[in-house]
Design a protein around this motif. Sequence first.
Motif, mmCIF file in Angstrom:
data_model
loop_
_atom_site.group_PDB
_atom_site.id
_atom_site.type_symbol
_atom_site.label_atom_id
_atom_site.label_comp_id
_atom_site.label_asym_id
_atom_site.label_seq_id
_atom_site.Cartn_x
_atom_site.Cartn_y
_atom_site.Cartn_z
ATOM 1 N N VAL A 1 0.837 -1.194 0.000
ATOM 2 C CA VAL A 1 0.000 0.000 0.000
ATOM 3 C C VAL A 1 0.882 1.259 0.000
ATOM 4 O O VAL A 1 0.657 2.198 -0.772
ATOM 5 C CB VAL A 1 -0.949 0.015 1.213
ATOM 6 N N GLY A 2 1.897 1.271 0.851
ATOM 7 C CA GLY A 2 2.794 2.419 0.899
ATOM 8 C C GLY A 2 3.534 2.640 -0.403
ATOM 9 O O GLY A 2 3.677 3.779 -0.864
ATOM 10 N N ALA A 3 3.976 1.544 -1.024
ATOM 11 C CA ALA A 3 4.680 1.666 -2.306
ATOM 12 C C ALA A 3 3.756 2.214 -3.377
ATOM 13 O O ALA A 3 4.161 3.048 -4.202
ATOM 14 C CB ALA A 3 5.236 0.302 -2.717
ATOM 15 N N ALA A 4 2.508 1.759 -3.374
ATOM 16 C CA ALA A 4 1.555 2.249 -4.366
ATOM 17 C C ALA A 4 1.283 3.731 -4.178
ATOM 18 O O ALA A 4 1.249 4.508 -5.147
ATOM 19 C CB ALA A 4 0.255 1.449 -4.278
ATOM 20 N N GLN A 5 1.126 4.153 -2.938
ATOM 21 C CA GLN A 5 0.873 5.565 -2.666
ATOM 22 C C GLN A 5 2.084 6.431 -3.040
ATOM 23 O O GLN A 5 1.934 7.620 -3.335
ATOM 24 C CB GLN A 5 0.522 5.763 -1.197
ATOM 25 N N ALA A 6 3.272 5.819 -3.033
ATOM 26 C CA ALA A 6 4.486 6.558 -3.384
ATOM 27 C C ALA A 6 4.740 6.582 -4.884
ATOM 28 O O ALA A 6 5.731 7.166 -5.330
ATOM 29 C CB ALA A 6 5.683 5.940 -2.672
ATOM 30 N N GLY A 7 3.856 5.946 -5.680
ATOM 31 C CA GLY A 7 3.982 6.033 -7.131
ATOM 32 C C GLY A 7 4.371 4.756 -7.830
ATOM 33 O O GLY A 7 4.453 4.734 -9.064
ATOM 34 N N MET A 8 4.609 3.688 -7.076
ATOM 35 C CA MET A 8 4.933 2.418 -7.708
ATOM 36 C C MET A 8 3.647 1.641 -7.988
ATOM 37 O O MET A 8 2.547 2.068 -7.612
ATOM 38 C CB MET A 8 5.893 1.616 -6.834
ATOM 39 N N ARG A 9 3.788 0.504 -8.670
ATOM 40 C CA ARG A 9 2.632 -0.331 -8.995
ATOM 41 C C ARG A 9 2.900 -1.765 -8.533
ATOM 42 O O ARG A 9 3.194 -2.649 -9.329
ATOM 43 C CB ARG A 9 2.320 -0.280 -10.489
ATOM 44 N N PRO A 10 2.775 -1.995 -7.234
ATOM 45 C CA PRO A 10 3.054 -3.327 -6.710
ATOM 46 C C PRO A 10 1.936 -4.323 -7.023
ATOM 47 O O PRO A 10 0.764 -3.968 -7.131
ATOM 48 C CB PRO A 10 3.148 -3.093 -5.198
ATOM 49 N N ILE A 11 2.341 -5.578 -7.171
ATOM 50 C CA ILE A 11 1.422 -6.705 -7.191
ATOM 51 C C ILE A 11 1.774 -7.525 -5.961
ATOM 52 O O ILE A 11 2.899 -8.010 -5.836
ATOM 53 C CB ILE A 11 1.582 -7.556 -8.466
ATOM 54 N N ALA A 12 0.834 -7.657 -5.055
ATOM 55 C CA ALA A 12 1.081 -8.377 -3.806
ATOM 56 C C ALA A 12 0.191 -9.607 -3.768
ATOM 57 O O ALA A 12 -1.023 -9.500 -3.940
ATOM 58 C CB ALA A 12 0.801 -7.486 -2.603
#
Length: 346
Positions: A82-93
Motif C-alpha cells: 500500500v505504501g509503495a503504491a501511494q508513493a507512485g509504484m505499482r506493486p502486485i502483492a
Amino acid sequence: MATESRDYTEATETDRELTMSRAMVEAIAWEMRENEEVFYMGEDVADYGGIFSSTTGLLDEFGRDRVMDVPISETAYLGAAVGAAQAGMRPIAELMFVDFFGVAMDQIYNNMAKNTYMSGGSFSVPMVLTTAVGGTYNDAGQHSQTLYGTFAHLPGMKVVVPSTAYDAKGLMHTAIRDDDPVVYMFHKRLMGLGWMPSPSGPKTGVSEEDYAIPFGEADVKRPGDDVTVVTLGLHVHRAMEAAERLDDDGIDAEVIDLRTLVPLDTETVLDSVRKTGKLLVVDEDYRSFGVTGEIIARAAEGALDDLSAVKRLAIHDVPIPYARPLEDEVNPGTDDIAAAVRELHE
C-alpha cells in the motif's frame, strides 16, 4: 466430484494455447518490462514461482529487486505494498490463500481500499492484490473459500475473477494499469497445475500481444433462449457442461461469465433475463448475503416483469469440509446445476 467440462472457448486469432497460470505470468512480465515501477511480492513467489505457478519464471528475468519473497506476515507486506503504491509504484502483492485475508484486513480495507477516499483524492493506490480462491481439492475450511462477496461488498476495491486463460491475461493487463486497487482472484483448479487437474475449458488461445479486457463487461460464454445461468470462476465450466447435457433434453441455457464483480455488468444479465424469463445464479461463495443474492436482487429491480422463476446455488453456510464427500455435498456440481435448470424450465 462433478465431471469437468470440455473445451468450449471461442476461437482467437492464434492457435497458441496457454494455461491460465502461464497467461497471467505473461501479462505480468509484459507490464514489468514496460514499467519499472511494477514489481511482485509475496510468500514463495520468487524461487518457488508461486505455489499455484502464479509467478513461474519471473525471478529469472527480473531478479530479486522486483520479484520478492517476503516473511510470513501478511499485515507487513500488504502494508508495504500500500505504501509503495501511494508513493507512485505499482506493486502486485500475492495473498497466498484468500482465507488469510483476516490477518491483514486492516491493511486491505482500512488502507488499500480507503486511502484515496480518506485523502480526498490526493493520491491513488494503484496496486493489485492477487489471491488464490476455491476448493474442490480437499484442503479444508481455512484454504478452500472463495469470498468474492466479502471483497465486493466493501467499497473501494475492484474485484476480478477470470475463468479462462484468455480472460486471465487481458484482465491482468487491465488490473496492473488501473489507478485503483484491484483484487484479482484466481481459482486454484483453473490454473493448469499438474498436481491439481483442471477442466479443459480454462486452457485457451492467447495472443502473444498485450491486450486489455475492460472491467465491468461480462461474457456470454454460451447463448441460449430458455434459462439464464449467471456464474463466475470454476462454475463457468460446470455450468457449460450442464448446458451441454441440457441441450440433449431440448433445454437451451444461456451461460454468462461475470468476469468482474466490481464493477458489475448488470445490463448483460438483465438483457438475458428479459429474453429467457428464468434466472439461475451459481456461485462458489457462501449462499447468505452473497453474490447470488445480489444478482437476483438486481434482476428483480431491473426486470421483474420479465422474470417468471429464479433460483440460486451456492456453498452451504458452513465451513468448507475436509472430507471429500462432504466438500462435494456443499459445493454445487454439474449435476446440481443441470437439476436446477430443469426445475426452472418446468
